[in-house]
Design an enzyme around this catalytic site. Structure first.
Site, PDB file in Angstrom:
ATOM      1  N   LYS A 110      -3.988  14.513   2.077  1.00 16.63           N
ATOM      2  CA  LYS A 110      -3.027  13.505   2.549  1.00 16.63           C
ATOM      3  C   LYS A 110      -1.627  13.739   1.974  1.00 16.63           C
ATOM      4  O   LYS A 110      -0.635  13.532   2.670  1.00 16.63           O
ATOM      5  CB  LYS A 110      -3.506  12.093   2.191  1.00 16.63           C
ATOM      6  CG  LYS A 110      -4.749  11.667   2.973  1.00 16.63           C
ATOM      7  CD  LYS A 110      -5.141  10.236   2.657  1.00 16.63           C
ATOM      8  CE  LYS A 110      -6.493   9.891   3.252  1.00 16.63           C
ATOM      9  NZ  LYS A 110      -6.855   8.494   3.124  1.00 16.63           N
ATOM     10  N   ASP A 119      -4.112   3.990   7.161  1.00 16.30           N
ATOM     11  CA  ASP A 119      -4.976   3.326   6.164  1.00 16.30           C
ATOM     12  C   ASP A 119      -4.358   1.984   5.774  1.00 16.30           C
ATOM     13  O   ASP A 119      -5.031   0.952   5.744  1.00 16.30           O
ATOM     14  CB  ASP A 119      -5.122   4.189   4.910  1.00 16.30           C
ATOM     15  CG  ASP A 119      -6.019   5.396   5.132  1.00 16.30           C
ATOM     16  OD1 ASP A 119      -6.909   5.301   5.986  1.00 16.30           O
ATOM     17  OD2 ASP A 119      -5.821   6.409   4.457  1.00 16.30           O
TER      18      ASP A 119
END
Ligand code: NAP
Length: 505
Positions: free
Chosen positions: A292, A331
């Site tokens: 990420k 997220d």
């Protein structure tokens, strides 16, 4: 001329005739249109092979792979070639002959000329293809070990550049996209095993996965590509969720797993390889641990959602029409919306709410950033206090040791620790829910009903499960990429079904 459709080939290594016949029927029922008989694993006398090949109502490839090419045949070269000539005489549609066998020794039928490298992706792949193209064989077959998913893209280069029907495969988990996407790029075929454990080479998906999970029948030359980058990635639920969504919406897309070893250079090598090939039709990528941060660095802060930049993590990459990249973090959005939807408020109405966040890792960081961004008053509780303090300082929150969480004074509690997660399902991050708490959000989704959720419900609190957060982030990705409303219920059902297979509670 119409392009012949890509064959879905089931390789069979079943040693005895009766079991082999049963496996052939199972493979055809599961969707194979071509059977490869691996004579090097079989104990099949010539008369039985002749009878079997003549009696089958499907296309047959006969292979008798020697040890030098990764096979199991240990007899003489003369005996090996004689078995292939026998198979050709009995009516095998194709026989597989290795590239080092002189053309004058090829059996009199359609030959698949093959070469394998089980160690790496060779530098002279184009030379292999050139030699195959120049040979009298009908079909080219190149198979090599993938170092990363960028090597799967090399197989599509080869298939596109060859004039003859060509099978090109990158072996191993990193190369699985070469197998799943063979049909999009017009390959001669791809191999899929009858069931897990019956693969004839590393990385082969099963027939059922090819047909049901990876949308084999829906793949076309203009199908858009999506995938999840991670390491490990084999157990990710994302391919099941997104492919089910594409199916339900009749969207012309397919989503594949992409295993990339840790490290920025490995991430960048795949991204560069995709960007050099606009004809791939690559549209979107999910990014998970450990990439990420690499995704944010590769795309650059200017092309990412500002909150994703603050969090320091991008989990969604979009290839835009002008060729540029965009980075998002669904997220935090998924978690924030799960909470707000349950409370019946907008994100902006989080302003002034008091929130206790348990844990100071990756999930906590996304939640602390989002809650602060929308004006909530946040306290971070963590086992390692300095970690909580550092996070709190970065985002203008307060910090406290985890053992003070039993006396927290907040309206909303969000658990971002793995306490209570399968298999430790009897654990709970706080002993009793303080009376000031109105909402409890447990980011854990395995199990759905954690001890914390249980206690919160008994205390009369609103509860939010990790499932909502997980489904929301996938829904948001789908909507960013397709600009269409996601089939949320279908996606949630896939997660529930997968969880029911692993949940102990
Ligand atoms: P992480 O970066 O490893 O952070 C874990 C945090 O939990 C750390 O603050 C750690 O404290 C604390 N912790 C771990 N074990 C503990 C224990 N036994 N007692 C007290 N504290 C403990 O993990 P993450 O990526 O943030 O994930 C955390 C959890 O969030 C996961 O387990 C998962 O359930 C959930 N999650 C859910 C979703 C979703 O979509 N629903 C997505 C991501 C994560 P120290 O700092 O002291 O080590």
């Amino acid at each position: 001329m119409t392009t012949p459709k890509t064959r879905l080939i089931c390789p069979l290594t079943t040693p005895d005739r009766d079991s082999l016949l049963a496996d052939i029927q199972s493979a055809l029922l599961a969707g194979a249109d071509t059977i490869e008989l691996r004579l090097d694993f079989m104990d099949l006398p010539a008369d039985q092979l002749r009878e079997l090949v003549a009696g089958l109502d499907c296309d047959i490839i006969v292979t008798n792979r020697p040890k030098r090419e990764g096979g199991n045949f240990t007899g003489s070269e003369d005996a090996r070639l004689a078995s292939l000539t026998e198979a050709a005489g009995a009516g095998a549609t194709f026989v597989d002959v290795e590239m080092d066998v002189p053309p004058q020794q090829h059996p009199q039928t359609q030959v698949i000329l093959s070469h394998h490298d089980f160690e790496t992706c060779p530098d002279d792949l184009d030379d292999w293809a050139g030699q195959m193209e120049a040979s009298p064989a009908a079909v080219n077959k190149l198979a090599f070990k993938a170092r990363g998913p960028q090597d799967a893209l090399r197989t599509f280069d080869i298939i596109r550049s060859c004039k003859k029907p060509t099978l090109a495969l990158a072996m191993g988990e990193a190369g699985v996209a070469s197998r799943i996407l063979a049909r999009k790029f017009g390959a001669f075929g791809t191999f899929a095993s009858l069931s897990a454990g019956k693969e004839s080479a590393p990385g082969q998906p099963t027939l059922t996965d090819m047909k049901q999970l990876y949308r084999w029948d829906a793949l076309q030359s203009d199908t858009q590509l999506f995938g999840v980058i991670g390491c490990p990635v084999g157990h990710s639920m994302s391919p099941a969720i997104h492919n089910a969504a594409f199916d339900a919406a009749s969207y012309n897309g397919v989503y594949v797993p992409l295993r990339i070893e840790p490290g920025y250079d490995n991430f960048a090598a795949f991204m560069d390889a995709v960007r050099q090939r606009p004809w791939l039709d690559w549209k979107g990528l999910s990014v998970t641990i450990p990439h990420k941060e690499n995704a944010l660095e590769y795309i650059g802060a200017d092309n990412c959602d500002p909150l994703a930049v603050q969090i320091g993590a991008v989990n969604t990459v979009t290839f835009q029409e002008d060729g540029s990249l965009r980075g998002d973090n669904t997220d935090y959005a998924g978690a924030t919306d799960a909470l707000c939807n349950r409370m019946g408020i907008s994100r902006e109405q989080l302003a002034g709410k008091t929130v206790a966040i348990l844990g100071a890792g990756g999930a906590s960081r996304a939640l602390v950033a989002a809650m602060r961004h929308y004006g909530a008053e946040v306290t971070v509780y963590n086992r390692t206090l300095p970690r909580a303090e550092a996070l709190a300082q970065e985002f203008g929150a307060k910090a406290a040791p985890m053992d003070q969480a039993n006396s927290l004074q907040s309206q909303i509690v969000i658990n971002c620790t793995p306490i209570g997660m399968h298999p430790n399902i009897d654990a709970c991050p706080i002993d009793e829910i303080p009376s000031c708490v109105e909402v409890v959000f447990d980011t854990i989704y395995n199990p759905l009903q954690t001890q914390l959720i249980d206690k919160a419900q008994k205390a009369g609190c609103l509860t939010v499960s990790g499932l909502d957060m997980f489904v929301n982030q996938a829904v948001a990705q789908y909507e960013i990429w397709t600009r269409q409303q996601a089939p949320r219920e279908v996606m949630a059902n896939v997660v529930l079904e997968k969880l029911s297979q692993t949940c102990q509670k």
